[in-house]
Write an enzyme that holds these catalytic residues in place. Structure first.
Site, PDB file in Angstrom:
ATOM      1  N   CYS A  95       0.811  -1.218   0.000  1.00  0.00           N
ATOM      2  CA  CYS A  95       0.000   0.000   0.000  1.00  0.00           C
ATOM      3  C   CYS A  95       0.850   1.277   0.000  1.00  0.00           C
ATOM      4  O   CYS A  95       1.488   1.558  -0.990  1.00  0.00           O
ATOM      5  CB  CYS A  95      -0.980  -0.054   1.166  1.00  0.00           C
ATOM      6  N   HIS A 197      -3.622  -5.551   2.368  1.00  0.00           N
ATOM      7  CA  HIS A 197      -3.332  -5.716   3.797  1.00  0.00           C
ATOM      8  C   HIS A 197      -4.129  -6.944   4.233  1.00  0.00           C
ATOM      9  O   HIS A 197      -4.697  -7.662   3.439  1.00  0.00           O
ATOM     10  CB  HIS A 197      -3.862  -4.533   4.613  1.00  0.00           C
TER      11      HIS A 197
HETATM   12  N1  GLN Z   1      -1.825   7.073   1.943  1.00  0.00           N
HETATM   13  C1  GLN Z   1      -2.070   6.168   0.908  1.00  0.00           C
HETATM   14  C2  GLN Z   1      -3.421   6.332   0.256  1.00  0.00           C
HETATM   15  O1  GLN Z   1      -4.420   6.561   0.914  1.00  0.00           O
HETATM   16  C3  GLN Z   1      -1.826   4.779   1.406  1.00  0.00           C
HETATM   17  C4  GLN Z   1      -2.820   4.272   2.408  1.00  0.00           C
HETATM   18  C5  GLN Z   1      -2.404   2.983   3.075  1.00  0.00           C
HETATM   19  O2  GLN Z   1      -1.243   2.618   3.095  1.00  0.00           O
HETATM   20  N2  GLN Z   1      -3.371   2.283   3.666  1.00  0.00           N
HETATM   21  O3  GLN Z   1      -3.486   6.202  -0.941  1.00  0.00           O
END
Ligand code: GLN
Length: 256
Positions: A95, A197
């Site tokens: 992510c 995740h």
């Molecule tokens: N900040 C990033 C987004 O919202 C990644 C989010 C995350 O790692 N859950 O795109």
């Protein structure tokens, strides 16, 4: 006494760790033990130094706030990380970590966070208020016969693949990289980037095996393997089946 060992580096466990990403490290250790492979995990936090060598690098997700904090520090290590990648070190970037290991991430405020460039992907967040890509994911990968993979995604950023990279998987349920092209994550050599995740590895032991095999090849050469891999445990199989059911029932279908 294990005959084989791998060295892993976990980047920013304090800051880049959402939705149970630390479970990836726990699952890695547990699966290595099943393979009778010793696994040493070193932590790197802000302003820390990379070890001289590693076989596997892990980074989890984080919100934009955390990404802003780690991005300059990641750049300090970028040349070394790219060199490691070229030398066959395995990577798992989830992510926000995936976004920072691509070519860069433009946040909803218009900031440009530079990336490491392991993956030929760019990520752009839509303006504030736009729909986030959230939910259970069921996808299928042709990577090494892994097949079905499950996970949970929550991101604003939309990631687009360049010609130098292939997707990790095709989304059956969920948003994937951008909610439009049906791709999920990216694979470049022994580096795997993904939005999944959940955590990813406890429910998808074949992905863990892929990473361990790549790490062993880096350490011992192309012939290295985990020999007779034990089958995944009943617990992992049940967890994956439950997540797959949730994704089928609640996950967005790409046509939505
Ligand atoms: N900040 C990033 C987004 O919202 C990644 C989010 C995350 O790692 N859950 O795109």
């Amino acid at each position: 006494m294990s005959e084989q060992a791998i060295r892993a580096v976990w980047l920013y466990p304090e800051l880049m760790n959402v939705y149970a990403d630390r479970g990836n490290v726990i699952a890695l250790r547990a699966r290595c033990a099943e393979h009778d492979v010793e696994c040493e995990v070193e932590h790197l936090e802000l302003a820390g130094e990379l070890p001289d060598d590693a076989d596997l690098v892990l980074i989890g997700g984080g919100q934009d706030r955390e990404q802003r904090r780690v991005a300059p520090d990641v750049q300090r290590h970028a040349a070394r990380l790219r060199e490691w990648h070229e030398g066959g070190v395995a990577f798992l970037a989830v992510c926000g970590g995936f976004q920072l290991f691509g070519d860069g991430y433009r946040t909803a405020r218009g900031e440009e966070l530079p990336g490491v460039g392991l993956f030929d992907v760019t990520t752009v967040a839509p303006p504030p208020g736009a729909e986030r890509c959230v939910g259970d994911v069921l996808a299928e990968t042709d990577l090494d016969g892994i097949g079905e993979v499950v996970g949970f995604e929550n991101h604003a950023g939309r990631t687009y693949l360049g010609p130098g990279v292939r997707p990790f998987a095709r989304v059956h349920h969920g948003w994937g990289n951008n909610g439009v092209d049906g791709t999920e994550g990216a694979v470049a050599g022994s580096a795997l980037g993904t939005y999944l995740h959940g955590s990813l590895l406890p429910r998808n032991p074949r992905v863990t095996d892929w990473l361990i095999a790549a790490a062993l090849r880096h350490r011992y050469g192309p012939e290295a393997s985990t020999a007779d891999a034990p089958p995944e445990g009943a617990y992992a199989a049940r967890a994956r089946a439950a997540a797959a059911t949730a994704a089928r029932e609640r996950g967005r279908t790409p046509a939505d």
